[in-house]
Design an enzyme around this catalytic site. Sequence first.
Site, short mmCIF file in Angstrom:
data_model
loop_
_atom_site.label_atom_id
_atom_site.label_comp_id
_atom_site.label_asym_id
_atom_site.label_seq_id
_atom_site.Cartn_x
_atom_site.Cartn_y
_atom_site.Cartn_z
N ARG A 86 10.53 -6.07 -3.63
CA ARG A 86 9.16 -6.12 -4.09
C ARG A 86 8.77 -4.88 -4.90
NH1 ARG A 86 4.14 -5.30 -3.40
NH2 ARG A 86 2.80 -7.13 -3.52
N ASP A 110 5.53 -11.23 1.49
CA ASP A 110 6.81 -11.06 2.18
C ASP A 110 6.57 -11.06 3.67
OD1 ASP A 110 5.75 -8.59 2.70
OD2 ASP A 110 7.18 -7.47 1.48
N1 EPU Z 1 -3.22 -4.16 -1.78
C1 EPU Z 1 -4.08 -5.05 -2.38
N2 EPU Z 1 -4.17 -5.04 -3.74
C2 EPU Z 1 -3.45 -4.19 -4.52
C3 EPU Z 1 -2.55 -3.29 -3.88
C4 EPU Z 1 -2.47 -3.29 -2.51
O1 EPU Z 1 -4.75 -5.82 -1.72
O2 EPU Z 1 -3.59 -4.23 -5.75
C5 EPU Z 1 -3.12 -4.17 -0.30
C6 EPU Z 1 -1.77 -4.67 0.15
O3 EPU Z 1 -1.76 -6.09 0.23
C7 EPU Z 1 -1.64 -4.01 1.50
C8 EPU Z 1 -2.37 -2.68 1.33
O4 EPU Z 1 -3.19 -2.85 0.19
O5 EPU Z 1 -2.30 -4.75 2.47
C9 EPU Z 1 -1.45 -1.50 1.15
O6 EPU Z 1 -0.65 -1.66 0.02
P1 EPU Z 1 -0.02 -0.44 -0.82
O7 EPU Z 1 -0.19 -0.77 -2.25
O8 EPU Z 1 -0.58 0.86 -0.33
O9 EPU Z 1 1.49 -0.53 -0.40
P2 EPU Z 1 2.75 -0.82 -1.29
O10 EPU Z 1 2.73 0.07 -2.49
O11 EPU Z 1 2.89 -2.27 -1.49
C10 EPU Z 1 4.17 1.05 -0.13
C11 EPU Z 1 5.51 1.12 0.53
C12 EPU Z 1 5.47 0.41 1.88
C13 EPU Z 1 4.41 1.12 2.73
C14 EPU Z 1 3.06 1.09 2.00
C15 EPU Z 1 1.97 1.83 2.74
C16 EPU Z 1 7.03 1.16 -1.30
C17 EPU Z 1 8.13 0.51 -2.04
N3 EPU Z 1 6.50 0.49 -0.30
O12 EPU Z 1 3.90 -0.34 -0.32
O13 EPU Z 1 6.75 0.59 2.47
O14 EPU Z 1 4.31 0.46 3.96
O15 EPU Z 1 3.20 1.68 0.70
O16 EPU Z 1 2.34 3.13 2.99
O17 EPU Z 1 6.68 2.29 -1.59
C18 EPU Z 1 8.60 0.04 3.79
O18 EPU Z 1 9.16 1.04 3.31
O19 EPU Z 1 9.09 -0.61 4.76
C19 EPU Z 1 7.34 -0.39 3.21
C20 EPU Z 1 6.83 -1.59 3.42
#
Ligand code: EPU
Length: 411
Positions: A86, A110
């Site tokens: 992702r 996911d």
């Molecule tokens: N969200 C929205 N809209 C957006 C962006 C996010 O609704 O435009 C929501 C998401 O659906 C979620 C929340 O906001 O419910 C948090 O999302 P965020 O964008 O902060 O997370 P991410 O960038 O998708 C990264 C890490 C995750 C980690 C989260 C929070 C990466 C590749 N992934 O995800 O890591 O849990 O930040 O810290 O950097 C993992 O490593 O196992 C993992 C899932």
Amino acid sequence: MGGSRLSGTVNVPGAKNSVLKLMAATLLAPGTSTLTNVPEIEDVTIMAELLRRLGCEVTQAEGVVTITVPDRPDHRADYDLVRKMRASICVLGPLIARCGAADVAVPGGDNIGSRGLDMHVDGLRRMGAQVSNEHGYLLAEASQLNGANVFLDFPSVGATETLVMAAVTAQGVSILENVAREPEIIDICHMLNEMGADIGGIGTSTLTISGVAALNPVSHRVVSDRIVAGTWAVAAAMTGGDITINGVNPIHLDVPLDKLKTAGATIERREDSFRVHMSQRPQAVDIVTLPYPGFPTDLQPQFIAMNAISHGAALVTENLFEARFRFVQELARLGADVRTDGHHALIRGRAELSGAPVEATDIRAGAGLVLAGLVAQGETFVYGAEHIDRGYAGFVSVLTDLGAQISRITD
Ligand code: EPU
């Protein structure tokens, strides 16, 4: 096989959730960039493949990745790679900035939740991009991005990264408010500044970015993986062990280490290492996941596993990913007493868990289930171990070196 007390020393490699974005950020400058302290994990291999498809040359060896970016990269990230990882969405910002267009497959939901992209899209539109969603692809276009003021509804890690990478070469000044402040965000901002960007307010909730005409390639050391470090810390606490965790700044784990202290562990902190020592059964600890510097959602399953064998009961509240509690049904197969209601889980600690076959559905659920297996009576089989490979380098060998009875049955 449960029952071993883990002890010894581990070295923590670079963070998955930083290196993938740093690799994407190299797209912003033609020429050869080098990243060091790179973890040997599956997701890095997938990102390398994605960059190759975009026209880059990528080499990977012994913790070093070099990326040679062409003058005109391709701008399409196909579904076959995006569906595997992702985090591929992180090429969206640099591609639109560098190529004036980006066609990136929409990752979809996911096993941990629905994971929207609205803040990425809204922010890019404010910078002047046209963005549509057609046939499963986000199609973004902008001959010139312009600086903009963007207030994020929520400090999203991914949206912050997309918008920072788009803003560094936009025309004019961008002010991004309510941004994420994770150590991985600080890492990418520092790297971009090393490439010639002008980002102010790094580490705070407001970033002020003055667009520059072009960036240069860079050599950069990836920040260490606080989630891997935290996982070994919980392993020490759960097994009554004694582990020294090297190569990570304990400040990045302030809240989780404080929770382990409440659970009864002794924590010795140094500048870039810490030791976790536990000589009793843990006390259950309440947890509320929040954006950094709050308790990280990526350590929630590991702490639920610890609570499952602790004295007392704990309430765990998950605020980031609505489906992250799915794994507790697997934990229940080991005899854990966990009830969930919406985004709360109540865990009543049991003196013993009993080994059973269980299924890992994501990286952190996999880590949590293995930790539970290390203390369960008898044998635990964790299926879906390939999820763990995505984020933990040499997971089984690190645990074996610490004294765990664990082996890999299939590749
Ligand atoms: N969200 C929205 N809209 C957006 C962006 C996010 O609704 O435009 C929501 C998401 O659906 C979620 C929340 O906001 O419910 C948090 O999302 P965020 O964008 O902060 O997370 P991410 O960038 O998708 C990264 C890490 C995750 C980690 C989260 C929070 C990466 C590749 N992934 O995800 O890591 O849990 O930040 O810290 O950097 C993992 O490593 O196992 C993992 C899932």
